[in-house]
Write an enzyme that holds these catalytic residues in place. Sequence first.
Site, mmCIF file in Angstrom:
data_model
loop_
_atom_site.group_PDB
_atom_site.id
_atom_site.type_symbol
_atom_site.label_atom_id
_atom_site.label_comp_id
_atom_site.label_asym_id
_atom_site.label_seq_id
_atom_site.Cartn_x
_atom_site.Cartn_y
_atom_site.Cartn_z
ATOM 1 N N LYS A 1 -14.843 -8.311 0.129
ATOM 2 C CA LYS A 1 -14.698 -8.717 1.499
ATOM 3 C C LYS A 1 -16.016 -8.600 1.991
ATOM 4 O O LYS A 1 -16.866 -7.561 1.945
ATOM 5 C CB LYS A 1 -13.505 -8.049 2.407
ATOM 6 C CG LYS A 1 -13.352 -8.775 3.693
ATOM 7 C CD LYS A 1 -12.193 -7.983 4.668
ATOM 8 C CE LYS A 1 -11.914 -8.531 5.778
ATOM 9 N NZ LYS A 1 -10.903 -7.943 6.401
ATOM 10 N N HIS B 1 -11.982 -14.262 2.666
ATOM 11 C CA HIS B 1 -13.185 -13.374 2.281
ATOM 12 C C HIS B 1 -14.067 -14.204 1.987
ATOM 13 O O HIS B 1 -15.318 -14.095 2.560
ATOM 14 C CB HIS B 1 -13.062 -12.439 1.412
ATOM 15 C CG HIS B 1 -11.655 -11.471 2.004
ATOM 16 N ND1 HIS B 1 -11.352 -10.124 1.320
ATOM 17 C CD2 HIS B 1 -11.063 -11.147 3.066
ATOM 18 C CE1 HIS B 1 -10.075 -9.824 2.019
ATOM 19 N NE2 HIS B 1 -10.105 -10.174 2.944
ATOM 20 N N ASP C 1 -6.639 -14.550 8.404
ATOM 21 C CA ASP C 1 -5.588 -14.231 7.585
ATOM 22 C C ASP C 1 -4.433 -15.281 7.842
ATOM 23 O O ASP C 1 -3.234 -15.036 8.064
ATOM 24 C CB ASP C 1 -5.108 -12.880 7.660
ATOM 25 C CG ASP C 1 -5.761 -11.793 6.866
ATOM 26 O OD1 ASP C 1 -6.621 -12.328 5.974
ATOM 27 O OD2 ASP C 1 -5.632 -10.702 7.229
ATOM 28 N N MET D 1 2.584 -5.732 -7.870
ATOM 29 C CA MET D 1 1.501 -5.018 -7.690
ATOM 30 C C MET D 1 1.342 -4.046 -6.580
ATOM 31 O O MET D 1 2.283 -4.081 -5.672
ATOM 32 C CB MET D 1 0.187 -6.184 -7.027
ATOM 33 C CG MET D 1 -1.064 -5.969 -6.635
ATOM 34 S SD MET D 1 -1.109 -5.346 -4.989
ATOM 35 C CE MET D 1 -1.536 -6.767 -3.945
ATOM 36 N N GLU E 1 -9.885 -13.651 -2.323
ATOM 37 C CA GLU E 1 -9.001 -13.904 -1.293
ATOM 38 C C GLU E 1 -9.792 -15.171 -0.630
ATOM 39 O O GLU E 1 -11.012 -14.869 -0.306
ATOM 40 C CB GLU E 1 -8.828 -12.733 -0.280
ATOM 41 C CG GLU E 1 -8.226 -13.141 1.116
ATOM 42 C CD GLU E 1 -7.701 -12.121 1.859
ATOM 43 O OE1 GLU E 1 -7.095 -11.077 1.487
ATOM 44 O OE2 GLU E 1 -8.106 -12.209 3.188
ATOM 45 N N GLU F 1 -11.072 -6.253 -4.996
ATOM 46 C CA GLU F 1 -10.969 -7.267 -3.796
ATOM 47 C C GLU F 1 -12.282 -7.187 -3.115
ATOM 48 O O GLU F 1 -12.442 -6.131 -2.343
ATOM 49 C CB GLU F 1 -9.670 -7.210 -3.341
ATOM 50 C CG GLU F 1 -9.643 -8.355 -2.024
ATOM 51 C CD GLU F 1 -8.320 -8.056 -1.095
ATOM 52 O OE1 GLU F 1 -7.295 -7.582 -1.845
ATOM 53 O OE2 GLU F 1 -8.226 -8.784 0.063
ATOM 54 N N HIS G 1 0.797 -1.180 0.131
ATOM 55 C CA HIS G 1 -0.057 0.027 -0.209
ATOM 56 C C HIS G 1 0.703 1.171 -0.025
ATOM 57 O O HIS G 1 1.974 1.025 0.445
ATOM 58 C CB HIS G 1 -0.808 0.255 1.296
ATOM 59 C CG HIS G 1 -1.758 -0.971 1.615
ATOM 60 N ND1 HIS G 1 -1.378 -2.228 2.131
ATOM 61 C CD2 HIS G 1 -2.856 -1.379 1.419
ATOM 62 C CE1 HIS G 1 -2.265 -3.284 2.325
ATOM 63 N NE2 HIS G 1 -3.311 -2.576 1.664
ATOM 64 N N ASP H 1 -11.717 -12.107 10.737
ATOM 65 C CA ASP H 1 -10.924 -12.344 9.669
ATOM 66 C C ASP H 1 -9.355 -12.601 10.278
ATOM 67 O O ASP H 1 -8.613 -11.897 10.759
ATOM 68 C CB ASP H 1 -10.491 -10.712 9.200
ATOM 69 C CG ASP H 1 -9.527 -10.389 7.865
ATOM 70 O OD1 ASP H 1 -9.425 -11.584 7.167
ATOM 71 O OD2 ASP H 1 -9.192 -9.674 7.538
ATOM 72 N N ASP I 1 -5.216 -13.652 -3.711
ATOM 73 C CA ASP I 1 -4.858 -13.523 -2.373
ATOM 74 C C ASP I 1 -5.151 -14.854 -1.482
ATOM 75 O O ASP I 1 -6.239 -15.337 -1.285
ATOM 76 C CB ASP I 1 -5.776 -12.407 -1.515
ATOM 77 C CG ASP I 1 -5.031 -10.843 -1.575
ATOM 78 O OD1 ASP I 1 -4.127 -10.820 -2.550
ATOM 79 O OD2 ASP I 1 -5.600 -10.032 -1.244
ATOM 80 N N ASP J 1 -1.595 -13.046 1.200
ATOM 81 C CA ASP J 1 -2.128 -11.940 2.014
ATOM 82 C C ASP J 1 -2.576 -12.551 3.295
ATOM 83 O O ASP J 1 -3.645 -12.701 3.513
ATOM 84 C CB ASP J 1 -3.444 -11.345 1.559
ATOM 85 C CG ASP J 1 -3.725 -10.066 1.983
ATOM 86 O OD1 ASP J 1 -2.944 -9.818 2.959
ATOM 87 O OD2 ASP J 1 -4.779 -9.407 1.865
ATOM 88 N N ASP K 1 2.416 1.986 3.467
ATOM 89 C CA ASP K 1 3.468 0.790 3.774
ATOM 90 C C ASP K 1 4.811 1.215 3.540
ATOM 91 O O ASP K 1 5.547 0.917 4.351
ATOM 92 C CB ASP K 1 3.022 -0.606 3.261
ATOM 93 C CG ASP K 1 1.803 -1.105 3.499
ATOM 94 O OD1 ASP K 1 1.035 -0.841 4.494
ATOM 95 O OD2 ASP K 1 1.391 -2.067 2.546
HETATM 96 C C1 GCO Z 1 -7.843 -7.414 4.319
HETATM 97 C C2 GCO Z 1 -7.459 -7.278 3.154
HETATM 98 C C3 GCO Z 1 -6.391 -6.538 2.648
HETATM 99 C C4 GCO Z 1 -6.015 -6.295 1.207
HETATM 100 C C5 GCO Z 1 -4.980 -5.140 1.057
HETATM 101 C C6 GCO Z 1 -4.781 -4.983 -0.304
HETATM 102 O O1 GCO Z 1 -8.592 -8.187 4.731
HETATM 103 O O2 GCO Z 1 -7.403 -6.655 5.059
HETATM 104 O O3 GCO Z 1 -7.412 -8.670 2.351
HETATM 105 O O4 GCO Z 1 -5.074 -7.033 3.044
HETATM 106 O O5 GCO Z 1 -5.926 -7.502 0.474
HETATM 107 O O6 GCO Z 1 -5.311 -3.921 1.516
HETATM 108 O O7 GCO Z 1 -5.700 -4.139 -1.046
HETATM 109 MN MN MN Z 2 -6.461 -9.357 0.315
HETATM 110 MN MN MN Z 3 -8.058 -10.200 4.233
#
Ligand code: GCO
Ligand code: MN
Ligand code: MN
Length: 386
Positions: free
Chosen positions: A182, A219, A256, A87, A216, A180, A53, A254, A244, A286, A56
């Site tokens: 979610k 998600h 991850d 990306m 993802e 993307e 990002h 969430d 992702d 991700d 970041d």
């Molecule tokens: C999340 C998202 C993020 C995005 C990222 C890229 O659930 O936090 O998956 O990690 O993928 O912001 O746009």
């Molecule tokens: Mn993501």
């Molecule tokens: Mn995510």
Amino acid sequence: MYTPQAENKFTFGLWTVGNIGRDPFGEPTRKQLSPVEIVHLLAEVGAWGVNFHDNDLVPITATAAEQDKIVKDFRQALDDTGIVVPMATTNLFSDPAFKDGAFTSNDSKVRAYALQKTMNAIDLGVSLGATTYVFWGGREGTETDAGKDPVTAIKRSREAMNYLCEYVRDQGYDLKFALEAKPNEPRGDIYNATTGNMLAFIETLDHSEMVGVNPEVAHEHMAGLNFTHHVAQAMEQNKLFHIDLNDQAFGRYDQDFRFAAVNLKSAFFIVKLLEDNGYDGCKHFDAHAYRTSDYEDVKAFARGCMRNYLILKEKVQRWNADSEIQGLLAYINEDDGSMDGYMGQYSSDKAAALRAQTFDRAALGERGQPYEALDQLTIEILLGVR
Ligand code: GCO
Ligand code: MN
Ligand code: MN
């Protein structure tokens, strides 16, 4: 055999291995690594690329001179390690300005600022080599539908995407967008909640050919859905521009998690779908390490994501080469061709012929399918006894 290669296009975000273990209940458990340190960490574990990002890499408070220095150091780290930037994306969720969304905010100044921030972030990403630009609208949603009109929200999202597509064309950038979805978190509900919603939305854009999806695992699983089916729909429409990979227990927040850490069988079918259909885009992990990890364990996390993908890829090859499985598949898909004259491309003759045909409905209902046997063979391959 399980060593990552450039051709695998394994990538991580600066925010993934750089995650410091903060959560809504607790303070960070790891010290912040600089972008340069993260690039070196990724090179050490064998990744191919790094994504980021805007913030970041460059803090939102940085001056132009600070930005130049940060980008110069980052570029040097990329040159030193051979890590690439495929990306980039915009942080349109952390700053309080975006508390009610960016492109869907009710405040036109916030919407305009979001466009400006994204144009700057696109420039930054492209200058470092990005050819895919991800949009994740973390704050584009509501806690109460009393506050925002959902139809207006869709129109505002479309207006923003159309504007930014034109910006990319105007600059002559070689850049495609990947949206993307979610369902929730951080908002109570996020608009365009699933990959399916995104695919429908994309078709309404002025330059839909520039725009695809970035599904993802976590998600779709948060929404209780089959991720593989969503990715398949995107692939079938040539809209899988990015992916992702991570993992997530159904019904939880969430999480991850490391790819394949929770739902091994779904992970297998994801890898099978990607490999069987020749997906050759980035495989972006991700995900982040457990809050209990130190940086040695963060490396174990990153290596685990890539290794699990490669192990599952080998399992896919084994599954595809298994003669018993292939025999079952041949039986399942048996077709004597006797229906060809009635189906496929419609014609009134075919429809008339089909109407005249009689079917033995009871016999059709009696034919069993050996899916238990096939699934058990799949499980045995996954468990390593086959
Ligand atoms: C999340 C998202 C993020 C995005 C990222 C890229 O659930 O936090 O998956 O990690 O993928 O912001 O746009
Ligand atoms: Mn993501
Ligand atoms: Mn995510």
